[in-house]
Design a protein around this motif. Structure first.
Motif, mmCIF file in Angstrom:
data_model
loop_
_atom_site.group_PDB
_atom_site.id
_atom_site.type_symbol
_atom_site.label_atom_id
_atom_site.label_comp_id
_atom_site.label_asym_id
_atom_site.label_seq_id
_atom_site.Cartn_x
_atom_site.Cartn_y
_atom_site.Cartn_z
ATOM 1 N N ASN A 206 10.630 11.536 16.496
ATOM 2 C CA ASN A 206 10.652 10.238 17.164
ATOM 3 C C ASN A 206 10.154 10.449 18.594
ATOM 4 O O ASN A 206 10.447 11.475 19.213
ATOM 5 N N VAL A 207 9.405 9.481 19.105
ATOM 6 C CA VAL A 207 8.869 9.604 20.457
ATOM 7 C C VAL A 207 9.337 8.424 21.297
ATOM 8 O O VAL A 207 9.230 7.268 20.869
ATOM 9 N N ASP B 90 17.305 1.652 39.645
ATOM 10 C CA ASP B 90 17.932 0.708 40.569
ATOM 11 C C ASP B 90 16.908 -0.317 41.048
ATOM 12 O O ASP B 90 16.153 -0.076 42.010
ATOM 13 N N ALA B 91 16.865 -1.473 40.391
ATOM 14 C CA ALA B 91 15.908 -2.519 40.760
ATOM 15 C C ALA B 91 16.189 -3.047 42.166
ATOM 16 O O ALA B 91 15.262 -3.302 42.954
ATOM 17 N N GLY B 92 17.460 -3.214 42.499
ATOM 18 C CA GLY B 92 17.822 -3.710 43.816
ATOM 19 C C GLY B 92 17.380 -2.759 44.910
ATOM 20 O O GLY B 92 16.922 -3.186 45.979
ATOM 21 N N GLY B 93 17.533 -1.471 44.659
ATOM 22 C CA GLY B 93 17.119 -0.476 45.641
ATOM 23 C C GLY B 93 15.625 -0.503 45.884
ATOM 24 O O GLY B 93 15.163 -0.341 47.018
ATOM 25 N N LEU B 94 14.849 -0.732 44.805
ATOM 26 C CA LEU B 94 13.395 -0.830 44.955
ATOM 27 C C LEU B 94 13.014 -2.037 45.807
ATOM 28 O O LEU B 94 12.157 -1.948 46.693
ATOM 29 N N SER B 95 13.660 -3.166 45.528
ATOM 30 C CA SER B 95 13.363 -4.374 46.298
ATOM 31 C C SER B 95 13.706 -4.190 47.769
ATOM 32 O O SER B 95 12.974 -4.638 48.661
ATOM 33 N N ALA B 96 14.811 -3.506 48.018
ATOM 34 C CA ALA B 96 15.223 -3.271 49.392
ATOM 35 C C ALA B 96 14.218 -2.403 50.148
ATOM 36 O O ALA B 96 14.080 -2.508 51.371
ATOM 37 N N LEU B 97 13.495 -1.582 49.408
ATOM 38 C CA LEU B 97 12.483 -0.726 50.017
ATOM 39 C C LEU B 97 11.132 -1.430 50.137
ATOM 40 O O LEU B 97 10.164 -0.850 50.625
ATOM 41 N N GLY B 98 11.065 -2.675 49.643
ATOM 42 C CA GLY B 98 9.793 -3.388 49.662
ATOM 43 C C GLY B 98 8.829 -2.870 48.623
ATOM 44 O O GLY B 98 7.610 -2.956 48.791
ATOM 45 N N ALA B 99 9.373 -2.334 47.531
ATOM 46 C CA ALA B 99 8.548 -1.729 46.484
ATOM 47 C C ALA B 99 8.639 -2.533 45.187
ATOM 48 O O ALA B 99 8.740 -1.975 44.101
ATOM 49 N N ASP B 100 8.602 -3.867 45.293
ATOM 50 C CA ASP B 100 8.695 -4.716 44.100
ATOM 51 C C ASP B 100 7.571 -4.449 43.107
ATOM 52 O O ASP B 100 7.734 -4.681 41.904
ATOM 53 N N ALA B 101 6.430 -3.959 43.587
ATOM 54 C CA ALA B 101 5.304 -3.680 42.693
ATOM 55 C C ALA B 101 5.647 -2.602 41.669
ATOM 56 O O ALA B 101 4.995 -2.501 40.626
ATOM 57 N N TYR B 102 6.679 -1.824 41.957
ATOM 58 C CA TYR B 102 7.076 -0.735 41.056
ATOM 59 C C TYR B 102 8.133 -1.169 40.046
ATOM 60 O O TYR B 102 8.484 -0.401 39.149
ATOM 61 N N LEU B 103 8.658 -2.382 40.173
ATOM 62 C CA LEU B 103 9.705 -2.853 39.272
ATOM 63 C C LEU B 103 9.293 -2.848 37.804
ATOM 64 O O LEU B 103 10.119 -2.500 36.928
ATOM 65 N N PRO B 104 8.049 -3.216 37.440
ATOM 66 C CA PRO B 104 7.676 -3.220 36.025
ATOM 67 C C PRO B 104 7.804 -1.849 35.354
ATOM 68 O O PRO B 104 7.938 -1.774 34.121
ATOM 69 N N LEU B 105 7.786 -0.781 36.145
ATOM 70 C CA LEU B 105 7.930 0.555 35.558
ATOM 71 C C LEU B 105 9.303 0.738 34.916
ATOM 72 O O LEU B 105 9.457 1.506 33.960
ATOM 73 N N LEU B 106 10.313 0.040 35.443
ATOM 74 C CA LEU B 106 11.662 0.167 34.894
ATOM 75 C C LEU B 106 11.751 -0.364 33.471
ATOM 76 O O LEU B 106 12.594 0.073 32.688
ATOM 77 N N ALA B 107 10.884 -1.327 33.137
ATOM 78 C CA ALA B 107 10.915 -1.919 31.802
ATOM 79 C C ALA B 107 10.098 -1.124 30.803
ATOM 80 O O ALA B 107 10.230 -1.313 29.582
ATOM 81 N N ALA B 108 9.253 -0.218 31.283
ATOM 82 C CA ALA B 108 8.367 0.539 30.395
ATOM 83 C C ALA B 108 9.070 1.762 29.832
ATOM 84 O O ALA B 108 8.584 2.892 29.915
ATOM 85 N N THR B 109 10.240 1.546 29.263
ATOM 86 C CA THR B 109 11.025 2.632 28.688
ATOM 87 C C THR B 109 11.453 2.265 27.280
ATOM 88 O O THR B 109 11.511 1.088 26.915
ATOM 89 N N GLY B 110 11.759 3.293 26.489
ATOM 90 C CA GLY B 110 12.230 3.054 25.126
ATOM 91 C C GLY B 110 11.287 3.647 24.099
ATOM 92 O O GLY B 110 10.511 4.569 24.404
ATOM 93 N N PRO B 111 11.340 3.155 22.842
ATOM 94 C CA PRO B 111 10.442 3.654 21.796
ATOM 95 C C PRO B 111 8.990 3.624 22.281
ATOM 96 O O PRO B 111 8.556 2.655 22.916
ATOM 97 N N PHE B 112 8.249 4.678 21.974
ATOM 98 C CA PHE B 112 6.948 4.892 22.595
ATOM 99 C C PHE B 112 5.979 3.730 22.410
ATOM 100 O O PHE B 112 5.336 3.302 23.374
ATOM 101 N N ALA B 113 5.839 3.230 21.212
ATOM 102 C CA ALA B 113 4.831 2.195 20.950
ATOM 103 C C ALA B 113 5.015 0.979 21.848
ATOM 104 O O ALA B 113 4.044 0.447 22.406
ATOM 105 N N ASP B 114 6.258 0.528 22.010
ATOM 106 C CA ASP B 114 6.521 -0.641 22.859
ATOM 107 C C ASP B 114 6.416 -0.289 24.338
ATOM 108 O O ASP B 114 5.836 -1.041 25.135
ATOM 109 N N ALA B 115 6.974 0.856 24.707
ATOM 110 C CA ALA B 115 7.012 1.232 26.124
ATOM 111 C C ALA B 115 5.609 1.477 26.677
ATOM 112 O O ALA B 115 5.321 1.098 27.817
ATOM 113 N N VAL B 116 4.737 2.092 25.885
ATOM 114 C CA VAL B 116 3.407 2.389 26.394
ATOM 115 C C VAL B 116 2.593 1.104 26.581
ATOM 116 O O VAL B 116 1.740 1.011 27.474
#
Length: 370
Positions: free
Chosen positions: A252-253, A195-221
């Motif tokens: 697959n990882v 929930d990106a909106g929930g993070l922003s509401a908590l003042g935790a925008d610095a954690y938003l990039p973690l939401l994009a670090a998902t998926g096939p391992f090579a790209d996500a890492v």
């Protein structure tokens, strides 16, 4: 109103032939793999004192136990819903002085008070391995590799291992991406729900990039590496890359670094196992700590597999059943069983190969297809 004799409680079932044989074959194949890696078998009790089981599994799990009063002791007992915590109890009590790392394996039934949406069963088979005394990258590599081998031995193909970092928020909140202590659980929850909106509401925008670090391992890492966390993620990334490299070509990882559901008690590393053709996860594992009454907590690494879906979808295989007509001598039956046949002996003239589901019949010294 009387209950029909063939009616079972919701979530429970009988396994009939040949599926019961398939269940034994699948479980045996997996257990043999664990034994080949040096994991010694333990068989914990089906029921324990409820207070002891709750202490080891976390008080939050108390409402998940089927409980009853023991007529012998008068105490409340609980039927286990997870064997992992029992293995931890054994390791830190009866086997507390055994050399570490201690490798233990288990297999048995667990009972759930309520079924889950993707798993309507309340009686499940649980099988796994625990490496007690070590939660290093080497231990994680071994555990993930053993889990894959066990599934492959059961005939599973197209395996996917999804990595996560259960303590990620706590690690970043310490210094790299500071958070007030009273916000850590809320941020962790919003990340788990993506929930990106929930993070922003908590003042935790610095954690938003973690939401994009998902998926096939090579790209996500690589996306995880790009997050400016002052080097706080470097050791975690190196560890994940080492584990992924160890299973390259075998599975697959994928990576979901903020996944927390089911990993509430894991420490730095967790993983979930999926496979093509199965709707639910086949198992999960990771690193964790076991509380000891005689000292500090002990690190451990392990996994649990739930092979019932494998059994349900497994090929029943070709079992050679040889019908031995009335009067066939015992020596012949013993010889054919030694050669791998299943023999079914006639007990009277009315018995037949077809009725007794035999594939062959013994005629004139030969096994003839029916």
């Amino acid at each position: 109103m009387s209950i029909p004799p063939d009616l079972l409680p919701e979530g429970y079932r009988d396994r009939l032939p040949p599926q019961a044989e398939v269940a034994a074959r699948v479980s045996r194949a997996m257990i043999d793999v664990l034994a080949s890696y040096g994991y010694a078998r333990v068989a914990p009790a089906m029921a324990e004192f409820e207070s002891v089981l709750a202490k080891h599994s976390g008080d939050a799990a108390r409402n998940q136990h089927l409980r009853f009063t023991d007529p012998v002791s008068g105490h409340t007992l609980a039927l286990r819903d997870d064997i992992t915590v029992q293995v931890g109890r054994i390791a830190t009590t009866r086997m507390k002085d055994a050399p570490r790392p201690l490798r233990l394996a288990y297999h048995g039934q667990v009972l759930r008070l309520r079924a889950k949406q993707l798993r309507p069963e309340r009686e499940l088979t649980q099988l796994g391995a625990e490496l007690v005394g070590n939660d290093s990258v080497a231990a994680a590599c071994e555990i993930v590799g053993v889990a894959i081998d066990a599934l492959e031995a059961a005939g599973v193909k197209d395996i996917t291992i999804d990595f996560t970092l259960p303590d990620l928020v706590e690690r970043l909140a310490e210094k790299a991406l500071p958070l007030a202590k009273d916000k850590i659980d809320a941020v962790r929850s919003e990340l788990d729900m993506k929930d990106a909106g929930g993070l922003s509401a908590l003042g935790a925008d610095a954690y938003l990039p973690l939401l994009a670090a998902t998926g096939p391992f090579a790209d996500a890492v690589q996306k995880l590496r790009a997050i400016d966390a002052g080097g706080a993620l470097a050791s975690r990334i190196r560890a994940l890359e080492a584990i992924a490299s160890n299973i390259a070509g075998r599975a697959n990882v994928t990576l979901d670094p903020t996944e927390r559901h089911g990993f509430e008690y894991q420490s730095w590393f967790g993983f979930t196992i999926f496979a093509k053709g199965y709707s639910a996860a086949l198992g999960r594992g990771g690193t964790y700590y076991i509380d000891r009454a005689d000292g500090p907590s002990e690190p451990a690494t392990g996994f649990s597999l739930y092979p019932d879906p494998l059994i349900d979808l497994a090929d029943e295989g070709f079992i050679r059943r040889l019908f031995l007509p009335l009067g066939t001598d015992a020596v012949t039956g013993a010889k054919m069983r030694h050669e791998g046949w299943v023999t079914v002996s006639a007990l009277d003239e009315g018995d037949s190969a077809a009725v007794l589901r035999c594939t062959h019949i013994w005629i004139n010294g030969q096994a003839i297809p029916v």
